[in-house]
Design an enzyme around this catalytic site. Sequence first.
Site, PDB file in Angstrom:
ATOM      1  N   ASP A  35       0.859  -1.188   0.000  1.00  0.00           N
ATOM      2  CA  ASP A  35       0.000   0.000   0.000  1.00  0.00           C
ATOM      3  C   ASP A  35       0.893   1.235   0.000  1.00  0.00           C
ATOM      4  O   ASP A  35       2.039   1.184   0.447  1.00  0.00           O
ATOM      5  CB  ASP A  35      -0.941   0.019   1.210  1.00  0.00           C
ATOM      6  CG  ASP A  35      -2.234   0.760   0.886  1.00  0.00           C
ATOM      7  OD1 ASP A  35      -3.245   0.105   0.563  1.00  0.00           O
ATOM      8  OD2 ASP A  35      -2.230   2.019   0.922  1.00  0.00           O
ATOM      9  N   PHE A 157     -16.027 -10.375  -6.324  1.00  0.00           N
ATOM     10  CA  PHE A 157     -17.472 -10.302  -6.070  1.00  0.00           C
ATOM     11  C   PHE A 157     -17.808 -10.264  -4.573  1.00  0.00           C
ATOM     12  O   PHE A 157     -18.957 -10.439  -4.199  1.00  0.00           O
ATOM     13  CB  PHE A 157     -18.182 -11.491  -6.725  1.00  0.00           C
ATOM     14  CG  PHE A 157     -17.997 -11.547  -8.213  1.00  0.00           C
ATOM     15  CD1 PHE A 157     -18.733 -10.721  -9.056  1.00  0.00           C
ATOM     16  CD2 PHE A 157     -17.056 -12.388  -8.782  1.00  0.00           C
ATOM     17  CE1 PHE A 157     -18.549 -10.755 -10.435  1.00  0.00           C
ATOM     18  CE2 PHE A 157     -16.867 -12.430 -10.163  1.00  0.00           C
ATOM     19  CZ  PHE A 157     -17.615 -11.609 -10.990  1.00  0.00           C
ATOM     20  N   LEU A 158     -16.799 -10.079  -3.719  1.00  0.00           N
ATOM     21  CA  LEU A 158     -17.068 -10.120  -2.274  1.00  0.00           C
ATOM     22  C   LEU A 158     -18.073  -9.057  -1.869  1.00  0.00           C
ATOM     23  O   LEU A 158     -18.194  -8.016  -2.510  1.00  0.00           O
ATOM     24  CB  LEU A 158     -15.769  -9.936  -1.481  1.00  0.00           C
ATOM     25  CG  LEU A 158     -15.030  -8.595  -1.513  1.00  0.00           C
ATOM     26  CD1 LEU A 158     -15.663  -7.526  -0.645  1.00  0.00           C
ATOM     27  CD2 LEU A 158     -13.599  -8.801  -1.094  1.00  0.00           C
ATOM     28  N   ARG A 159     -18.805  -9.354  -0.790  1.00  0.00           N
ATOM     29  CA  ARG A 159     -19.714  -8.367  -0.199  1.00  0.00           C
ATOM     30  C   ARG A 159     -19.110  -7.905   1.117  1.00  0.00           C
ATOM     31  O   ARG A 159     -18.729  -8.749   1.938  1.00  0.00           O
ATOM     32  CB  ARG A 159     -21.076  -9.005   0.089  1.00  0.00           C
ATOM     33  CG  ARG A 159     -21.839  -9.441  -1.135  1.00  0.00           C
ATOM     34  CD  ARG A 159     -22.951 -10.396  -0.756  1.00  0.00           C
ATOM     35  NE  ARG A 159     -22.433 -11.618  -0.146  1.00  0.00           N
ATOM     36  CZ  ARG A 159     -23.167 -12.536   0.477  1.00  0.00           C
ATOM     37  NH1 ARG A 159     -24.456 -12.370   0.603  1.00  0.00           N
ATOM     38  NH2 ARG A 159     -22.611 -13.620   0.992  1.00  0.00           N
ATOM     39  N   ALA A 257     -37.207  -4.306  -0.034  1.00  0.00           N
ATOM     40  CA  ALA A 257     -37.536  -2.892  -0.253  1.00  0.00           C
ATOM     41  C   ALA A 257     -36.934  -2.055   0.874  1.00  0.00           C
ATOM     42  O   ALA A 257     -36.752  -2.533   1.987  1.00  0.00           O
ATOM     43  CB  ALA A 257     -39.053  -2.721  -0.273  1.00  0.00           C
ATOM     44  N   GLY A 258     -36.602  -0.829   0.570  1.00  0.00           N
ATOM     45  CA  GLY A 258     -36.001   0.030   1.598  1.00  0.00           C
ATOM     46  C   GLY A 258     -35.776   1.428   1.075  1.00  0.00           C
ATOM     47  O   GLY A 258     -36.537   1.919   0.236  1.00  0.00           O
ATOM     48  N   CYS A 265     -19.718   0.542  -4.102  1.00  0.00           N
ATOM     49  CA  CYS A 265     -19.718  -0.200  -5.377  1.00  0.00           C
ATOM     50  C   CYS A 265     -20.927   0.084  -6.269  1.00  0.00           C
ATOM     51  O   CYS A 265     -20.758   0.542  -7.400  1.00  0.00           O
ATOM     52  CB  CYS A 265     -19.627  -1.702  -5.102  1.00  0.00           C
ATOM     53  SG  CYS A 265     -18.000  -2.171  -4.492  1.00  0.00           S
TER      54      CYS A 265
END
Length: 438
Positions: A35, A157-159, A257-258, A265
């Site tokens: 980094d 594809f991680l959440r 729903a929300g 992302c």
Amino acid sequence: MSNPSIKLSIIGSGYVGLVTGACFAEVGHQVVCVDNDPRKLDALRAGKIPIYEPGLEDLVHRNVAAGRLRFTGDIGEAVENSQVVFIAVPTPPQPDGSVDLSFIEQVAREIAGVLKDYRVIVDKSTVPVKTGEKVADTIRRYNKHGADFDVVSNPEFLREGCAVGDLMNPDRIVIGASGERAVGLMQKIYEPFKAPVLVTDINSAELIKHAANSFLALKISYINAVAAVCEASGADVEMVADGIGMDRRIGRNFLNAGIGYGGSCFPKDIAAFIAICDDLGVPFDLLKEVQRINRDVRARFVKKVREALWVLRDKKIAVWGLTFKPDTDDVRSSVAIDVVNDLLGEGAKVRVYDPKGAEKAREFKLIEGADFASSPLDAAKDAEALIIATEWEEFRNVDLGAVKAAMHTPLVFDGRNLFDPGTMEQMGFRYTGVGRTS
Ligand code: NAD
């Protein structure tokens, strides 16, 4: 470990790079995470994890102790000592929605400058289709030693909130590559994960990521549009979503729903995909509608609060939740933060509580003027309304009787349909969810 250990470096040690690096180390690979943020590096070297992600701290400590994971700021040393170099730097949006690829370009140049022998350069950041070609061109141009290399696209594809689980047990691994040598190495890296592997060309792999995220956002906007119809007709969106979702062709996931999707992302990836398609001369207007619905759901929600309280100026409003989803400390592009700012903008006195997100909201000055509470109950004290903006499990388990007693007026606006309307009404709350009436 029976699997072959491969030497890997990951450039960019954020949500994706750090979790990916730790998981690769966990299955036996030798990983160096790079980094260019000295504060982040100091923290990591001192055993402190700069982000909150369940299970990550143990995983990092265990693999550092086992000598499989280390951190450096020296990209030359990292590339020298690895067979495969992953790029996991940011790809932020520009004002017009297109992707700022300057981080990727800079890293490509830096890698090229230190490349001496064959390496596989893997793009894990989310990038527009055809970026792999540009990365390869850039490396060719700045490749001082004329070393051989392959470029691979391996979208992530991680959440957030369950990133470790997603990486250790992925639905699929997408490897976009043009040469057998690179594909062979990538397959070896992923062999221990026992996940289905899809090998594609580079352009297709890049497109898969934007198309997948756009589809998920589309599902959210779809159910939010259905929620508006439910409110207008007296139907209950939770029941409707169950009924739709039981169809295996559709599935129940992403039909909640929300107050809309947010985070680092979805908003940027949908905007990017729209810009990419415009650029390719194939406008994807459906996705513009997805964005419009997402903006409208938040406006509709705030309007409900305004209608109930009449004038928001000086009203005491409690907000539970700041992060864009539960189990993370990530507040980037969070709809919860937008809602707080909508209320502050109308002069309300907002008192917020979030289990993990308060520190970053404060640090980045995202909700200036709001008070920070120490617990959900503390936030609710004397409040004329309570808003639930993120569906943390902690909120589900709160003593609602105590919350009601603490509030000035028991008005609840549940932006995540966390509670059952009937139960809330029985307890004496005036409850408003999304897409449902009590
Ligand atoms: P992040 O901001 O958390 O981390 C990026 C890291 O890269 C930072 O630590 C930054 O200091 C470092 N960095 C920037 N330039 C550098 C350089 N030149 N050399 C070394 N390090 C450098 O970002 P993130 O959330 O991990 O996202 C990274 C990429 O992965 C983005 O393209 C994103 O769209 C994609 N992605 C993110 C997620 C997610 O849930 N966060 C999921 C899938 C894909």
